[in-house]
Design a protein around this motif. Structure first.
Motif, short mmCIF file in Angstrom:
data_model
loop_
_atom_site.label_atom_id
_atom_site.label_comp_id
_atom_site.label_asym_id
_atom_site.label_seq_id
_atom_site.Cartn_x
_atom_site.Cartn_y
_atom_site.Cartn_z
N GLN A 19 0.84 -1.20 0.00
CA GLN A 19 0.00 0.00 0.00
C GLN A 19 0.87 1.26 0.00
OE1 GLN A 19 -3.12 0.00 2.93
NE2 GLN A 19 -3.40 2.20 2.80
N TRP A 20 1.96 1.24 0.77
CA TRP A 20 2.87 2.39 0.83
C TRP A 20 3.48 2.63 -0.55
CZ3 TRP A 20 8.02 3.52 0.05
CH2 TRP A 20 8.48 4.71 0.61
N TRP A 21 3.99 1.59 -1.20
CA TRP A 21 4.62 1.73 -2.51
C TRP A 21 3.60 2.14 -3.57
CZ3 TRP A 21 9.34 2.76 -3.53
CH2 TRP A 21 10.35 2.34 -2.68
N LEU A 22 2.42 1.58 -3.51
CA LEU A 22 1.38 1.94 -4.48
C LEU A 22 1.02 3.42 -4.35
CD1 LEU A 22 -0.55 1.02 -6.69
CD2 LEU A 22 -2.21 0.50 -4.90
N VAL A 25 3.77 5.42 -6.01
CA VAL A 25 3.71 5.31 -7.47
C VAL A 25 2.57 6.17 -8.02
CG1 VAL A 25 3.17 3.72 -9.36
CG2 VAL A 25 4.82 3.06 -7.61
N LEU A 26 1.40 6.09 -7.40
CA LEU A 26 0.26 6.88 -7.88
C LEU A 26 0.50 8.37 -7.69
CD1 LEU A 26 -2.69 4.64 -6.66
CD2 LEU A 26 -1.89 4.96 -9.00
N LEU A 27 1.14 8.75 -6.60
CA LEU A 27 1.47 10.16 -6.39
C LEU A 27 2.45 10.64 -7.45
CD1 LEU A 27 1.11 12.67 -4.64
CD2 LEU A 27 3.02 11.85 -3.24
N ALA A 155 -7.88 4.05 -8.51
CA ALA A 155 -6.93 2.94 -8.33
C ALA A 155 -6.53 2.82 -6.86
CB ALA A 155 -5.70 3.14 -9.21
N TRP A 156 -6.28 3.96 -6.22
CA TRP A 156 -5.90 3.96 -4.81
C TRP A 156 -7.03 3.39 -3.95
CZ3 TRP A 156 -2.18 4.03 -1.46
CH2 TRP A 156 -2.44 4.36 -0.14
N LYS A 157 -8.23 3.92 -4.13
CA LYS A 157 -9.38 3.46 -3.32
C LYS A 157 -9.65 1.98 -3.56
CE LYS A 157 -10.81 7.24 -1.26
NZ LYS A 157 -10.91 7.34 0.17
N GLY A 158 -9.60 1.56 -4.81
CA GLY A 158 -9.84 0.15 -5.13
C GLY A 158 -8.79 -0.75 -4.52
#
Length: 188
Positions: A19-22, A25-27, A155-158
């Motif tokens: 979750q931290w890495w995702l 990446v999204l940021l 993508a984050w919420k999902g």
């Protein structure tokens, strides 16, 4: 003040690390990718519309038609915008062609109006202008600028939802093993 890094925290699960890495990446996609994607979409749309306008300019031309009758005056309950009227012009083969055009109310018969036609004298729209191409480019950039953050947020919420479901299932499984040792159950 803690001396250990939170990245080496033994209580941190693999799903927490994911979750931290995702999130990072999204940021990064939003911070770096958003301007790049918006500019690219705008420029590509602008160029495509310019090319379309150039192609249309080679296959279309303007002819001068004349109104065949006075344009109607709007009734008191109608808007004061343009009204339909019939216009005629001589086609490339010499035959008289007619079409319906939008003109201001009260225009007199014989008033010249521009009509765009293709090689077969079929009425068509005017070629795309630079202004229209520019507007299309800005619109594409704005839509992209709105879509990228929304897609990243989705993508984050999902992903958080999926990871939470996985964590809850793990917690339930672990609790079902620990709970009997912590509580006394009444025999059935």
């Amino acid at each position: 003040m803690p001396t250990g890094s939170t990245r080496n925290n033994p209580l941190r699960r693999p799903s927490d690390r994911l979750q931290w890495w995702l999130g990072r990446v999204l940021l990064t996609i939003v911070v770096v990718g958003l301007p790049t994607a918006s500019a690219s979409a705008g420029v590509l749309s602008y160029r495509a519309q310019l090319h379309t306008g150039q192609v249309q300019s080679t296959t279309r031309h303007s002819v001068t038609a004349q109104l065949t009758a006075d344009a109607a005056m709007p009734s008191s309950n109608q808007s004061t915008g343009k009204v339909p009227a019939t216009a005629a012009w001589a086609g490339s083969d010499g035959t008289t062609r007619t079409t319906t055009v939008q003109v201001w109310p009260g225009e007199k018969a014989g008033t010249p109006v521009a009509v765009w036609v293709d090689a077969r004298d079929t009425v068509t729209s005017a070629p795309v202008t630079r202004g229209q191409a520019s507007a299309a480019g800005w619109t594409a950039a704005a839509v992209t600028a709105t879509s990228v953050p929304l897609l990243c947020l989705a993508a984050w919420k999902g992903s958080v939802h999926v990871l939470d479901r996985h964590r809850f299932a793990q917690w339930d499984a672990e609790w079902s093993q620990v709970e009997p040792h912590w509580s006394k159950r009444l025999p059935n």
